[in-house]
Design an enzyme around this catalytic site. Structure first.
Site, PDB file in Angstrom:
ATOM      1  N   HIS A 161       6.157   1.963  -0.230  1.00  0.00           N
ATOM      2  CA  HIS A 161       4.366   2.738   0.471  1.00  0.00           C
ATOM      3  C   HIS A 161       3.896   1.634   2.063  1.00  0.00           C
ATOM      4  O   HIS A 161       3.526   2.899   2.924  1.00  0.00           O
ATOM      5  CB  HIS A 161       3.341   2.060  -0.540  1.00  0.00           C
ATOM      6  CG  HIS A 161       2.253   1.954  -0.153  1.00  0.00           C
ATOM      7  ND1 HIS A 161       1.663   2.711  -0.973  1.00  0.00           N
ATOM      8  CD2 HIS A 161       0.814   1.099   1.038  1.00  0.00           C
ATOM      9  CE1 HIS A 161      -0.016   2.252  -0.375  1.00  0.00           C
ATOM     10  NE2 HIS A 161      -0.190   2.028   0.348  1.00  0.00           N
ATOM     11  N   GLU A 162       4.669   0.867   1.989  1.00  0.00           N
ATOM     12  CA  GLU A 162       3.708   0.252   3.418  1.00  0.00           C
ATOM     13  C   GLU A 162       4.868   0.872   4.663  1.00  0.00           C
ATOM     14  O   GLU A 162       4.438   0.904   5.628  1.00  0.00           O
ATOM     15  CB  GLU A 162       4.535  -1.395   3.417  1.00  0.00           C
ATOM     16  CG  GLU A 162       3.624  -2.107   2.515  1.00  0.00           C
ATOM     17  CD  GLU A 162       2.105  -2.217   2.204  1.00  0.00           C
ATOM     18  OE1 GLU A 162       1.830  -1.836   3.608  1.00  0.00           O
ATOM     19  OE2 GLU A 162       1.839  -1.803   1.476  1.00  0.00           O
ATOM     20  N   HIS A 222       2.421   3.770   5.763  1.00  0.00           N
ATOM     21  CA  HIS A 222       1.890   3.507   6.513  1.00  0.00           C
ATOM     22  C   HIS A 222       2.632   3.400   8.138  1.00  0.00           C
ATOM     23  O   HIS A 222       2.100   4.205   9.459  1.00  0.00           O
ATOM     24  CB  HIS A 222       1.146   2.008   6.193  1.00  0.00           C
ATOM     25  CG  HIS A 222       0.722   2.206   4.834  1.00  0.00           C
ATOM     26  ND1 HIS A 222      -0.753   2.664   5.041  1.00  0.00           N
ATOM     27  CD2 HIS A 222       0.332   1.570   3.740  1.00  0.00           C
ATOM     28  CE1 HIS A 222      -1.486   2.831   4.273  1.00  0.00           C
ATOM     29  NE2 HIS A 222      -1.191   1.743   3.529  1.00  0.00           N
TER      30      HIS A 222
HETATM   31 ZN    ZN Z   1      -1.606   1.250   1.629  1.00  0.00          ZN
END
Ligand code: ZN
Ligand code: ZN
Length: 152
Positions: free
Chosen positions: A67-68, A71
């Site tokens: 998830h990170e 980004h």
């Molecule tokens: Zn996030």
């Protein structure tokens, strides 16, 4: 798992699932509760919630790292790196990242200070503040409320 091992894991996941290297730093955050991790736009480092660094939460940890990294890579590529962006949603799905921080019971339960009970039907009303029992009645049966417990 220490910070070096975590750094290595993030670099491996980055190459394996994104086909791109992770060339910034990962830090462990021991105070995080409601989030699994965080990506910092200013200097591109990642923070990971320390509670997920134990063996039994390894699958959660991988989901959080993915998830990170979504980004991270989208931001560096100048693409939509925010949760609401299509680029983000598509990439997250593709690599199998977690959408929300897994709930492993870190969130604090809301504490109430006063517990009122209906004299008539027994319904309980936890409240943060004292209430005027002459004014407020049970919402269900209109019975009288009385204070049964006070927590400090
Ligand atoms: Zn996030
Ligand atoms: Zn009642």
């Amino acid at each position: 798992m220490n910070e070096n091992e975590l750094q290595k894991l993030v670099e491996d996941i980055s190459l394996k699932y994104f086909g791109r290297p992770f060339v910034h730093q990962v830090k462990i955050n021991r105070r995080m509760t409601t989030t699994g991790g965080r990506y910092h736009l200013s200097d591109h480092h990642l923070e990971i919630n320390a509670h997920f660094l134990v063996p039994q939460y390894h699958d959660y940890l991988v989901g959080i790292i993915k998830h990170e990294l979504c980004h991270y890579h989208l931001h560096l590529l100048g693409l939509g790196y925010q949760h609401r962006n299509r680029d983000f949603k598509v990439l997250l799905q593709k690599v199998g990242g977690s959408r929300y921080a897994p709930d492993i019971g870190l969130r604090k339960k809301k504490k109430y200070r006063y517990l009122y009970t209906c004299k008539n039907c027994g319904l309980k009303y936890p409240r943060m503040r004292k209430i005027n029992t002459r004014k407020y009645r049970c919402g269900k049966c209109h019975g009288q409320l009385y204070l049964t417990q006070t927590l400090s």
